[in-house]
Scaffold this motif. Structure first.
Motif, short mmCIF file in Angstrom:
data_model
loop_
_atom_site.label_atom_id
_atom_site.label_comp_id
_atom_site.label_asym_id
_atom_site.label_seq_id
_atom_site.Cartn_x
_atom_site.Cartn_y
_atom_site.Cartn_z
N ALA A 1 0.83 -1.21 0.00
CA ALA A 1 0.00 0.00 0.00
C ALA A 1 0.86 1.25 0.00
CB ALA A 1 -0.92 -0.02 1.22
N ILE A 2 1.96 1.21 0.76
CA ILE A 2 2.84 2.37 0.82
C ILE A 2 3.48 2.62 -0.54
CG2 ILE A 2 4.98 3.27 1.81
CD1 ILE A 2 4.29 1.77 4.38
N ALA A 3 4.01 1.55 -1.14
CA ALA A 3 4.67 1.71 -2.44
C ALA A 3 3.70 2.23 -3.48
CB ALA A 3 5.27 0.37 -2.88
N GLU A 4 2.46 1.75 -3.39
CA GLU A 4 1.45 2.17 -4.37
C GLU A 4 1.07 3.63 -4.16
OE1 GLU A 4 -1.89 -0.61 -4.54
OE2 GLU A 4 -3.01 1.17 -5.26
N PHE A 5 0.87 4.01 -2.90
CA PHE A 5 0.48 5.39 -2.62
C PHE A 5 1.56 6.35 -3.10
CE2 PHE A 5 -2.24 8.31 -0.40
CZ PHE A 5 -1.40 9.38 -0.10
N ALA A 6 2.81 5.97 -2.91
CA ALA A 6 3.90 6.86 -3.31
C ALA A 6 4.16 6.77 -4.81
CB ALA A 6 5.17 6.51 -2.54
N ASP A 7 3.57 5.77 -5.45
CA ASP A 7 3.69 5.63 -6.90
C ASP A 7 5.13 5.48 -7.37
OD1 ASP A 7 2.29 7.50 -9.72
OD2 ASP A 7 2.59 5.36 -9.33
N ILE A 8 5.88 4.63 -6.68
CA ILE A 8 7.29 4.45 -7.05
C ILE A 8 7.64 2.98 -7.21
CG2 ILE A 8 8.18 6.56 -5.98
CD1 ILE A 8 9.01 4.58 -3.63
N GLN A 9 6.66 2.19 -7.58
CA GLN A 9 6.90 0.74 -7.58
C GLN A 9 8.10 0.33 -8.42
OE1 GLN A 9 3.73 2.03 -7.81
NE2 GLN A 9 2.21 0.45 -7.33
N GLU A 10 8.33 1.01 -9.55
CA GLU A 10 9.44 0.56 -10.40
C GLU A 10 10.79 0.97 -9.84
OE1 GLU A 10 6.21 2.19 -11.34
OE2 GLU A 10 7.52 3.40 -12.65
N PHE A 11 10.81 1.86 -8.87
CA PHE A 11 12.09 2.39 -8.41
C PHE A 11 12.47 1.91 -7.02
CE2 PHE A 11 12.13 5.08 -11.98
CZ PHE A 11 10.83 5.53 -12.17
N ARG B 1 8.27 9.52 1.64
CA ARG B 1 8.32 9.86 3.06
C ARG B 1 6.93 10.05 3.62
NH1 ARG B 1 13.43 12.20 1.65
NH2 ARG B 1 12.50 14.07 0.80
N PHE B 2 6.10 10.77 2.87
CA PHE B 2 4.74 10.99 3.35
C PHE B 2 3.99 9.67 3.43
CE2 PHE B 2 1.04 13.35 4.30
CZ PHE B 2 -0.01 12.67 3.73
N ALA B 3 4.14 8.84 2.41
CA ALA B 3 3.41 7.57 2.39
C ALA B 3 3.76 6.71 3.59
CB ALA B 3 3.71 6.82 1.09
N ILE B 4 5.04 6.66 3.94
CA ILE B 4 5.45 5.86 5.10
C ILE B 4 4.83 6.44 6.36
CG2 ILE B 4 7.38 5.05 6.47
CD1 ILE B 4 9.13 5.30 3.98
N ALA B 5 4.99 7.76 6.52
CA ALA B 5 4.50 8.39 7.75
C ALA B 5 3.00 8.25 7.89
CB ALA B 5 4.91 9.86 7.77
N ALA B 6 2.30 8.35 6.77
CA ALA B 6 0.83 8.35 6.84
C ALA B 6 0.26 6.94 6.94
CB ALA B 6 0.26 9.04 5.61
N SER B 7 1.11 5.92 6.94
CA SER B 7 0.58 4.56 7.00
C SER B 7 0.30 4.12 8.42
CB SER B 7 1.57 3.59 6.35
OG SER B 7 2.78 3.58 7.08
N VAL B 8 0.72 4.92 9.37
CA VAL B 8 0.49 4.56 10.77
C VAL B 8 -0.78 5.24 11.25
CG1 VAL B 8 1.49 4.60 13.08
CG2 VAL B 8 2.97 4.51 11.09
N THR B 9 -1.55 4.56 12.06
CA THR B 9 -2.73 5.22 12.64
C THR B 9 -2.31 5.90 13.93
OG1 THR B 9 -3.24 3.11 13.65
CG2 THR B 9 -4.48 3.70 11.68
N HIS B 10 -2.90 7.05 14.14
CA HIS B 10 -2.52 7.84 15.30
C HIS B 10 -3.75 8.13 16.15
CE1 HIS B 10 1.21 9.11 13.08
NE2 HIS B 10 0.43 8.85 12.06
N ARG B 11 -3.55 8.23 17.46
CA ARG B 11 -4.66 8.63 18.32
C ARG B 11 -4.69 10.16 18.41
NH1 ARG B 11 -8.83 7.37 19.34
NH2 ARG B 11 -8.87 8.10 21.46
N VAL B 12 -3.52 10.72 18.68
CA VAL B 12 -3.41 12.17 18.68
C VAL B 12 -2.33 12.51 17.65
CG1 VAL B 12 -2.87 14.23 20.00
CG2 VAL B 12 -4.00 12.31 21.11
N LEU B 13 -2.73 13.25 16.63
CA LEU B 13 -1.84 13.46 15.49
C LEU B 13 -1.41 14.91 15.41
CD1 LEU B 13 -0.64 12.44 12.80
CD2 LEU B 13 -2.87 12.82 11.78
N LEU B 14 -0.12 15.12 15.20
CA LEU B 14 0.40 16.48 15.10
C LEU B 14 1.02 16.65 13.72
CD1 LEU B 14 2.27 16.35 18.50
CD2 LEU B 14 0.04 17.35 18.10
#
Lengths: 267, 295
Positions: free
Chosen positions: A154-164, A181-194
């Motif tokens: 899901a992360i690779a797909e969201f970042a659209d970099i599968q070939e690289f 970087r954003f895709a990795i960070a956004a893959s975690v669920t947060h209770r309190v998000l900053l």
């Protein structure tokens, strides 16, 4: 006023207090927080005698920078709170203190679980492949190896970099790097998000997707703080806003009112 | 101006952030992050020489060239009776084993101050950083030990059962280096200048630990004031660990055990230093856990 209990009902809170509004569960309590940095300054204060100014050497003195001066507020379940203010007003320091990453010099922050900053850049290594970095970043964020494996595609797909994926990150374009970087960070669920500014960088297509993802994260999170210079994003996403000015909390209320007051002061 | 919300009840069922967890809880948290520790150590190890042509080869090549230089200067040019027979594996063992300590000392000093980006943005028990650093150096040690084994065989030493003594010696040594790393990591935060002293501490220990000469042959028969210095050199933990590894790999010198000797007493000291410093260092580091984000 109630005693310290494990129950859900807090005492009346001025910022959330509207006639008929239900009292929601508090998720973050910031109590008279001060953060002071001690920094070596190499300049001289202007008021020193002129004969000293003629000397070429500058003295190194220890100075205290009072970045956050006694800020207090309570955040509740379901709130999206914007944090606005001029550059250097202490917003980012306040955010890191709310996250529990910068210890306050005085006062304290209370939360049910440590709030998390959205961002994982510090853990990634440019010389390694995108693939390795997804694993490293995921583990750094606290995921278990199984979770990382699950979310990898899901992360690779969201970042659209599968070939690289097998190429080192230092060979990625800045857009690809930012997306990953954003895709990795956004893959975690947060209770309190900053969220500290300028995260949805990239082309229009990615900007839209990342804003969508942030909205998703917001819906899943209990509480969200958004530090932003874009008053439009604050108005769009947050119902409440805090205006931080030179380390103090100048205004705390509904976002449209606070933004209007801030804009008026800047004119 | 709307009044700022000052909660009347501070707790409200929420826990205060940033407090230091109990030692037990800290260790549990650390155990929970073991995959991160390993991945961080391995990733950093892999990327160490990424841009060099020889890449990872330099983890072995560097210390090998080092050993060759010392061998040339102290073994050939300035030779004396202080070098035991079969000097080459003796020397290479000394150089390789010493550099594990020096890299843990210098790396440990930078473990927190050099990773402020990580410390400021992610939640994890900060001990992850010095531990990961030592593990990274342990990864570098493995190929070195393999090359060392080859050198030992090439210089005529036989494979023997005593080789099995090397892993436990290295384990105790790793525990010692962990302690060093914890202490260096925390101390440099309080006094940044300490990082400037680290190279000198390393240097002093290098000359006092019998890396390129035999301590017994050099100062073994000193009396009076020099005897104290001799004792320091003999019993300093880095020398002990070097000797334990030498003892495992090389044949002890028939003339008065001057080369690769190790007494049971040394094993005991090695164990005491290892376990003791690791525990002390860990507790010392944990005691400042809540302060690591400030600077």
């Amino acid at each position: 006023m109630s005693e310290a209990t494990e129950t859900v009902t807090p005492p009346a809170d001025a910022a959330a207090d509207k006639p008929g509004q239900q009292q929601k569960k508090p998720t973050v309590v910031v109590d008279d927080v001060h953060v002071t940095y001690r920094v070596y300054a190499s300049g001289r204060p202007a008021k020193e005698a002129s004969f000293l100014r003629k000397r070429a050497t500058s003295m190194r003195r220890l100075r205290e920078v009072h970045a956050v001066r006694g800020i207090s507020f309570t955040a509740h379940e379901g709130e999206a709170i914007g944090v606005i203010g001029a550059n250097g007003s202490g917003k980012s320091t306040l955010l890191r203190t709310i996250a529990g990453l910068t210890p306050p010099t005085k006062g304290a922050v209370y939360a049910e679980t440590p709030p998390t900053l959205l961002g994982v850049n510090a853990a990634l290594i440019n010389d390694l492949s995108g693939e390795r970095n997804i694993v490293l970043g995921g583990l750094a964020l606290g995921m278990s190896p199984e979770e990382v494996k699950e979310k990898y595609d899901a992360i690779a797909e969201f970042a659209d970099i599968q070939e690289f994926l097998d190429l080192p990150m230092r060979t990625y374009s800045s857009g690809m790097g930012a997306r990953l970087r954003f895709a990795i960070a956004a893959s975690v669920t947060h209770r309190v998000l900053l969220i500290d500014e300028a995260l949805a960088v990239g082309d229009a297509k990615f900007s839209r997707r990342s804003e969508e993802r942030i909205r998703e994260l917001r819906d899943h999170a209990g509480t969200v703080f958004l530090v932003s210079h874009s008053l439009k994003s604050v108005l769009d996403t947050c119902q409440r806003a805090l205006w931080i000015d030179k380390g103090i909390l100048r205004l705390d209320g509904p976002s449209d009112e606070v933004v209007k007051a801030y804009q008026a002061s800047v004119k | 101006m709307t009044s700022t919300a000052v909660p009347a009840d501070r707790q409200q069922g929420l826990t205060k952030l940033g407090g230091r967890p109990t030692l037990g809880r800290y260790m549990t948290q650390l155990w929970g992050r073991r995959h991160f520790v390993i991945e961080l150590a391995y990733s950093r190890f892999r990327s160490q020489n990424e841009e060099d042509r020889l890449g990872i080869g330099w983890t072995v090549l560097g210390p090998l060239i080092n050993a060759a230089v010392y061998g040339l200067i102290f073994g050939v040019i300035m030779s004396s009776g202080t070098r035991p027979d079969n000097f080459v594996p003796f020397l290479v063992t000394g150089v390789f084993v010493f550099q594990y300590f020096s890299s843990c000392l210098s790396g440990g000093a930078k473990a927190i101050v050099g990773n402020m980006g990580l410390v400021r943005s992610l939640h994890f028990p900060r001990a992850v950083l010095p531990i990961s650093l030592v593990l990274q150096n342990a990864f570098a040690l493995m190929p070195m030990m393999a090359v060392l084994a080859v050198i030992v065989l090439l210089t005529g030493e036989p494979i023997k059962v005593q080789w099995l003594l090397v892993p436990p010696a290295l384990l105790l040594y790793t525990m010692f280096n962990l302690g060093i790393s914890f202490i260096a990591a925390r101390m440099t935060i309080h006094v940044r200048d300490l990082a400037q002293l680290i190279p000198f501490i390393s240097r002093v220990l290098f000359y006092m630990s019998g890396v390129f000469f035999s301590v017994k042959l050099t100062v073994g028969s000193q009396t009076g004031k020099a005897e104290i210095l001799a004792m320091f050199m003999e019993y300093n933990p880095v020398h002990i660990y070097i000797q334990l590894v030498r003892h495992g790999l090389l044949t002890p010198d028939p003339k008065e055990a001057s080369g690769a000797y190790a007494t049971p007493g040394m094993w005991l000291m090695g164990a005491a230093w290892g376990v003791g410093l690791m525990i002390l260092g860990f507790v010392y580091f944990w005691l400042a856990e809540e302060r690591y984000g400030r600077e």
